[in-house]
Design a protein around this motif. Structure first.
Motif, mmCIF file in Angstrom:
data_model
loop_
_atom_site.group_PDB
_atom_site.id
_atom_site.type_symbol
_atom_site.label_atom_id
_atom_site.label_comp_id
_atom_site.label_asym_id
_atom_site.label_seq_id
_atom_site.Cartn_x
_atom_site.Cartn_y
_atom_site.Cartn_z
ATOM 1 N N ASP A 134 9.787 0.461 -15.023
ATOM 2 C CA ASP A 134 9.440 -0.731 -14.255
ATOM 3 C C ASP A 134 8.568 -1.664 -15.097
ATOM 4 O O ASP A 134 8.143 -1.316 -16.208
ATOM 5 C CB ASP A 134 8.718 -0.343 -12.964
ATOM 6 C CG ASP A 134 9.694 0.208 -11.925
ATOM 7 O OD1 ASP A 134 10.902 0.273 -12.237
ATOM 8 O OD2 ASP A 134 9.255 0.582 -10.826
ATOM 9 N N HIS A 178 11.316 -3.866 -10.470
ATOM 10 C CA HIS A 178 12.209 -2.805 -10.905
ATOM 11 C C HIS A 178 12.886 -3.213 -12.205
ATOM 12 O O HIS A 178 13.413 -4.318 -12.332
ATOM 13 C CB HIS A 178 13.264 -2.535 -9.837
ATOM 14 C CG HIS A 178 14.085 -1.311 -10.109
ATOM 15 N ND1 HIS A 178 13.609 -0.030 -9.907
ATOM 16 C CD2 HIS A 178 15.335 -1.162 -10.597
ATOM 17 C CE1 HIS A 178 14.528 0.845 -10.232
ATOM 18 N NE2 HIS A 178 15.608 0.184 -10.661
ATOM 19 N N GLU A 215 11.779 -7.153 -7.042
ATOM 20 C CA GLU A 215 10.396 -6.687 -6.962
ATOM 21 C C GLU A 215 10.225 -5.655 -5.855
ATOM 22 O O GLU A 215 10.919 -5.694 -4.832
ATOM 23 C CB GLU A 215 9.454 -7.869 -6.726
ATOM 24 C CG GLU A 215 9.380 -8.852 -7.893
ATOM 25 C CD GLU A 215 8.310 -9.892 -7.673
ATOM 26 O OE1 GLU A 215 8.005 -10.203 -6.498
ATOM 27 O OE2 GLU A 215 7.772 -10.401 -8.676
ATOM 28 N N HIS A 216 9.266 -4.769 -6.094
ATOM 29 C CA HIS A 216 8.886 -3.800 -5.063
ATOM 30 C C HIS A 216 7.825 -4.446 -4.174
ATOM 31 O O HIS A 216 6.678 -3.970 -4.082
ATOM 32 C CB HIS A 216 8.338 -2.533 -5.715
ATOM 33 C CG HIS A 216 9.323 -1.812 -6.592
ATOM 34 N ND1 HIS A 216 10.368 -1.075 -6.087
ATOM 35 C CD2 HIS A 216 9.417 -1.715 -7.941
ATOM 36 C CE1 HIS A 216 11.071 -0.545 -7.071
ATOM 37 N NE2 HIS A 216 10.515 -0.920 -8.219
ATOM 38 N N ASP A 218 7.447 -4.575 -1.093
ATOM 39 C CA ASP A 218 7.022 -3.845 0.109
ATOM 40 C C ASP A 218 5.939 -2.821 -0.196
ATOM 41 O O ASP A 218 5.389 -2.218 0.722
ATOM 42 C CB ASP A 218 8.220 -3.156 0.759
ATOM 43 C CG ASP A 218 8.926 -2.198 -0.200
ATOM 44 O OD1 ASP A 218 8.832 -2.418 -1.433
ATOM 45 O OD2 ASP A 218 9.552 -1.227 0.271
ATOM 46 N N LYS A 219 5.646 -2.635 -1.485
ATOM 47 C CA LYS A 219 4.631 -1.657 -1.879
ATOM 48 C C LYS A 219 3.711 -2.289 -2.932
ATOM 49 O O LYS A 219 3.786 -1.972 -4.124
ATOM 50 C CB LYS A 219 5.274 -0.383 -2.424
ATOM 51 C CG LYS A 219 6.221 0.305 -1.421
ATOM 52 C CD LYS A 219 6.891 1.512 -2.046
ATOM 53 C CE LYS A 219 7.881 2.136 -1.080
ATOM 54 N NZ LYS A 219 9.068 1.272 -0.859
ATOM 55 N N LEU A 233 7.616 4.261 -5.361
ATOM 56 C CA LEU A 233 8.328 2.995 -5.509
ATOM 57 C C LEU A 233 9.835 3.165 -5.380
ATOM 58 O O LEU A 233 10.550 2.213 -5.014
ATOM 59 C CB LEU A 233 8.003 2.374 -6.868
ATOM 60 C CG LEU A 233 6.606 1.778 -7.054
ATOM 61 C CD1 LEU A 233 6.419 1.307 -8.489
ATOM 62 C CD2 LEU A 233 6.375 0.613 -6.093
ATOM 63 N N HIS A 234 10.334 4.373 -5.681
ATOM 64 C CA HIS A 234 11.779 4.551 -5.784
ATOM 65 C C HIS A 234 12.351 5.539 -4.763
ATOM 66 O O HIS A 234 13.459 6.030 -4.939
ATOM 67 C CB HIS A 234 12.124 5.015 -7.209
ATOM 68 C CG HIS A 234 11.702 4.047 -8.272
ATOM 69 N ND1 HIS A 234 10.508 4.168 -8.951
ATOM 70 C CD2 HIS A 234 12.305 2.926 -8.758
ATOM 71 C CE1 HIS A 234 10.397 3.173 -9.821
ATOM 72 N NE2 HIS A 234 11.463 2.409 -9.719
ATOM 73 N N TRP A 241 15.444 4.040 -3.439
ATOM 74 C CA TRP A 241 16.330 3.509 -4.483
ATOM 75 C C TRP A 241 17.222 4.641 -4.992
ATOM 76 O O TRP A 241 16.853 5.810 -4.979
ATOM 77 C CB TRP A 241 15.516 2.955 -5.657
ATOM 78 C CG TRP A 241 14.846 1.647 -5.368
ATOM 79 C CD1 TRP A 241 13.809 1.422 -4.522
ATOM 80 C CD2 TRP A 241 15.164 0.391 -5.954
ATOM 81 N NE1 TRP A 241 13.440 0.115 -4.540
ATOM 82 C CE2 TRP A 241 14.265 -0.567 -5.423
ATOM 83 C CE3 TRP A 241 16.106 -0.042 -6.872
ATOM 84 C CZ2 TRP A 241 14.286 -1.898 -5.774
ATOM 85 C CZ3 TRP A 241 16.129 -1.378 -7.241
ATOM 86 C CH2 TRP A 241 15.239 -2.300 -6.678
ATOM 87 N N ARG A 279 18.510 -0.609 -4.522
ATOM 88 C CA ARG A 279 17.862 -0.263 -3.260
ATOM 89 C C ARG A 279 18.910 0.198 -2.253
ATOM 90 O O ARG A 279 19.967 -0.436 -2.096
ATOM 91 C CB ARG A 279 17.098 -1.469 -2.707
ATOM 92 C CG ARG A 279 16.182 -1.137 -1.534
ATOM 93 C CD ARG A 279 15.657 -2.405 -0.897
ATOM 94 N NE ARG A 279 14.869 -3.193 -1.820
ATOM 95 C CZ ARG A 279 13.548 -3.065 -1.997
ATOM 96 N NH1 ARG A 279 12.903 -2.135 -1.316
ATOM 97 N NH2 ARG A 279 12.907 -3.831 -2.830
ATOM 98 N N ASP A 327 14.714 0.956 3.865
ATOM 99 C CA ASP A 327 13.425 0.370 3.470
ATOM 100 C C ASP A 327 12.278 1.200 4.050
ATOM 101 O O ASP A 327 12.137 1.315 5.281
ATOM 102 C CB ASP A 327 13.313 -1.069 3.962
ATOM 103 C CG ASP A 327 14.335 -1.980 3.291
ATOM 104 O OD1 ASP A 327 14.812 -1.599 2.198
ATOM 105 O OD2 ASP A 327 14.651 -3.040 3.853
#
Length: 421
Positions: A106, A168, A178-179, A181-182, A211-212, A215, A220, A225
């Motif tokens: 990442d 990512h 982009e991540h 949500d975290k 993060l994954h 995924w 994703r 989610d």
């Protein structure tokens, strides 16, 4: 000799303005010659000491240089990952003292993101086995804490408590996902090291896994989610990592452990010695350092030619002085010695001035060079090559001063005691 020294001093003082320009030129050449050699040496030292105290670098089977590039310099990508079970098995091998797992892939606004464990801040060494130091804050404590390298914080203007969003992938392509949500919180900022650590965003292995979790295969999962609060309740033990830095109980065990890793049957692994891989890589990219040294030698050569030109141009004005010396009994050898002594003293004064200026500049500018360019310079460390360069500059200056001396030797009393008409 005393008389020659006095004559040389008085003659030089009489032409102080012209000679001061020559001294300045030689000082500049000494400054550049020693400065370029100092920087060249420190750049190579900084390159080879990007990681120290690590006995082996372990990754999936590939070339040793490629393994070094992505694990230490964060350049390129791994051909394959290592299973977490393999890391645990390596930790149980005889002779292994510690393992620093590294998980890459990442990025954040062009800077690589490294997932690792707390052992990274305990065992990682660079330079002369120097430990990492936090300029501000503390290592990650919460799941979504991030520790920034010095360059990341400086270039992006981050401070403790700022929220950042990781992306990512390497960040080298358009439309990076982009991540978002975290998000992460900056919990610490490392002091400058002059190594790739400065350009790295550090998070925990569990955070990299978090993060994954939604995924798969770089994409994703639709409808999966999982937000930051929900992911905290999950089992975040990593499934695989990119590479590992291994420290041994004794350096004598390095080949034994390397053989155990290379013969590991559960999956194909490769263990390389960092020093050997560094030498291989430097043979490829180190040609530029020789260009720097050649450039400084050319500057010194031009400066010495300038000294010869200045002395030769002034000989016509000194013909009366030389004729008087011949008239009072000075032999041609005395005249040659006088001019050679003047040239040697001029070169010596210029060398001393240039060396002292360089030392002062390095002492004053070393913090700025580290913060702005990541360059660690050693002001007081003279290499044997630097001493040889100084000696060569002095000898060359002495030899160059013999050219005006030979010209003065050709002058004779037929010029008379009066200037030519």
């Amino acid at each position: 000799m005393k008389a020659l020294l006095r004559l040389a001093w008085l003659s030089a003082w009489n032409r102080r303005f012209t000679l001061s320009l020559t001294v300045f030129s030689i000082a500049l050449s000494a400054f550049m010659l020693l400065g370029v050699e100092r920087i060249r040496t420190d750049v190579r030292q900084g390159f080879t000491s990007a990681v120290s105290g690590t006995d082996l670098i372990v990754g999936a089977r590939t070339g040793s240089v490629q393994l070094l590039l992505y694990s230490v310099f964060r350049v390129g990508a791994a051909t394959n990952n290592i299973r977490w079970q393999s890391v645990q098995d390596m930790a149980q091998m005889r002779g292994v003292a510690w393992i620093i797992p590294l998980s890459l892939g990442d990025s954040h606004r062009g800077f690589p993101v490294l997932g690792t464990s707390a052992d990274y801040f305990t065992h990682f060494r660079y330079g002369e086995r120097r430990a990492l130091e936090l300029a501000q804050g503390q290592p990650f404590d919460d799941l979504f804490d991030a520790v920034l390298g010095a360059d990341v914080a400086r270039q992006l203007g981050y401070a403790l408590g700022d929220r950042i969003v990781l992306a990512h992938g390497s960040g080298g392509v358009l439309n990076v996902v982009e991540h978002d949500d975290k998000p992460f919180v900056v919990s610490g900022i490392l002091a400058p090291t002059g190594t790739p650590v400065d350009r790295t965003v550090h998070i925990s292995l569990q955070a990299m896994q978090a993060l994954h979790v939604d995924w798969m295969s770089g994409m994703r999962l639709p409808g999966q989610d999982i937000d930051a609060d929900a992911v905290r309740q999950m089992d975040l033990q990593p499934r695989n990592i990119t590479a590992a830095l291994v420290g041994l109980q004794s350096r004598a065990q390095v080949f034994s452990v390397q053989r155990q890793v290379n013969n590991y049957r559960s999956e194909p692994l490769m263990a390389v010695l960092p020093g050997v891989a560094m030498d291989e890589l430097w043979r490829v990219i180190g040609a530029g350092e020789k260009s720097l040294l050649l450039m400084s030698i050319l500057v010194a050569f031009v400066s010495l030619l300038g000294m010869v030109a200045v002395v030769l141009a002034g000989l016509n004005e000194r013909r009366r002085e030389l004729a008087v010396l011949r008239a009072v009994g000075a032999r041609p050898a005395h005249v040659v010695a006088l001019l050679a002594l003047e040239g040697a003293l001029t070169t010596l004064v210029g060398m001393v001035l240039g060396t002292l200026t360089l030392l002062a500049a390095l002492v004053l500018l070393s913090p700025w060079l580290l913060n702005q360019f990541g360059l660690v310079v050693s002001a007081w460390a003279f290499t044997p090559l630097q001493l040889w360069l100084l000696l060569g500059l002095l000898v060359t200056g002495l030899l160059a001063s013999l050219i005006p001396g030979w010209r003065a030797y050709r002058l004779s009393l037929v010029d008379g005691l009066s200037p030519p008409v």
